[in-house]
Scaffold this motif. Sequence first.
Motif, PDB file in Angstrom:
ATOM      1  N   TYR A 144      13.831  27.705  18.050  1.00  0.00           N
ATOM      2  CA  TYR A 144      14.317  28.501  19.346  1.00  0.00           C
ATOM      3  C   TYR A 144      13.012  29.126  20.214  1.00  0.00           C
ATOM      4  O   TYR A 144      13.169  29.889  20.160  1.00  0.00           O
ATOM      5  CB  TYR A 144      15.373  29.214  19.314  1.00  0.00           C
ATOM      6  CG  TYR A 144      16.575  28.888  18.330  1.00  0.00           C
ATOM      7  CD1 TYR A 144      17.658  27.663  18.875  1.00  0.00           C
ATOM      8  CD2 TYR A 144      16.493  28.924  17.119  1.00  0.00           C
ATOM      9  CE1 TYR A 144      17.977  27.782  17.356  1.00  0.00           C
ATOM     10  CE2 TYR A 144      17.666  28.600  16.317  1.00  0.00           C
ATOM     11  CZ  TYR A 144      18.280  27.861  16.567  1.00  0.00           C
ATOM     12  OH  TYR A 144      19.423  26.827  15.441  1.00  0.00           O
ATOM     13  N   GLU A 148      15.411  29.757  25.557  1.00  0.00           N
ATOM     14  CA  GLU A 148      16.602  28.072  25.295  1.00  0.00           C
ATOM     15  C   GLU A 148      17.961  28.253  25.887  1.00  0.00           C
ATOM     16  O   GLU A 148      17.976  27.122  26.375  1.00  0.00           O
ATOM     17  CB  GLU A 148      16.435  27.666  24.135  1.00  0.00           C
ATOM     18  CG  GLU A 148      17.112  26.490  23.879  1.00  0.00           C
ATOM     19  CD  GLU A 148      17.259  25.998  22.895  1.00  0.00           C
ATOM     20  OE1 GLU A 148      16.217  25.304  22.160  1.00  0.00           O
ATOM     21  OE2 GLU A 148      18.404  25.698  21.919  1.00  0.00           O
ATOM     22  N   ILE A 152      20.082  32.852  23.152  1.00  0.00           N
ATOM     23  CA  ILE A 152      19.346  32.912  22.485  1.00  0.00           C
ATOM     24  C   ILE A 152      18.480  34.406  23.712  1.00  0.00           C
ATOM     25  O   ILE A 152      17.659  34.981  22.977  1.00  0.00           O
ATOM     26  CB  ILE A 152      18.033  31.567  22.680  1.00  0.00           C
ATOM     27  CG1 ILE A 152      18.654  31.215  21.812  1.00  0.00           C
ATOM     28  CG2 ILE A 152      17.330  31.708  22.515  1.00  0.00           C
ATOM     29  CD1 ILE A 152      18.969  31.429  19.979  1.00  0.00           C
TER      30      ILE A 152
END
Length: 282
Positions: A144, A148, A152
Amino acid sequence: MFIDAAWEAWLATNVERGCSAQSMIDVMVEAGFDRAEAGAAVSNVTRAEAGTKASPARAAPGAYQYDRCPVAQGNVIRAFDRDVKVTMRCERPQIVVFDDVLTAAECEELIARSMPRLRRSTTVNPQTGREDVIQNRSSQGAWYPRGEDAFIERIDRRFASLMNWPVENGEALQVLHYGSGAEYRPHFDYFPPEQAGSAVHTARGGQRVATLIVYLNDVADGGETVFPDAGIAITGRRGSAVYFRYMNGQRQLDALTLHGGAPVRQGEKWIATRWMREQAHG
Ligand code: PD2
Ligand code: ZN
């Protein structure tokens, strides 16, 4: 042949992507460059990317200087948006264990998001710097990139606050899944300075300095994170985490942080790992 602006851009992009020096030289030779000329161009770019700092030194046994750990004092740490409990601190090597880093719902969300993104995990080939699928890491992972999305990003900020290290120095978050029997054999998270393949990785963001492993589920049996030379084994529970630091302010590296993921004997294991660098990891 002549290294024009297009070749310069190509070299910079490929060093940035983590390509090995050898693979870039091979492409250039195929395109008509003399091998020595290609080698010189590649090492110029690698050196420039790595900056002028000398490589960190692996400390001789017993010589590593344990300076102040960046993790805050106290038994409860305010980490961005959440109170995190400290359950264990070790000074040599520097290890801190936490409870309540992620909520159960956040753990479930990370697992659910990762299932369709899992790929067989790789490790850095010490000679080439390439990411290889090899037997000593039988897990599957999903990456990730920082920030993102809002979910996140909140996790990125919480982890950075807990580690007390700039959020932009963090590598992409990695979620790992170990099925029954899977393991991660003992290794160092830092890039060993004496190995040729390390330079392509440290070219962006410098050396790794510390790791946070967050446990996303309870494992029925096995799957501990072990530090064999320190005689420590950590059994994770959903939402708990282990932090360890292996590069000090003098840029020495702590070999006592050799660690691995013990085989999962029963059930499965999910973790999220954040590796922190010396500098911004763009
Ligand atoms: O899964 C683990 O316990 C483990 C062990 C060693 C994870 C890592 N290293 C890592 O992600 O670096
Ligand atoms: Zn590791």
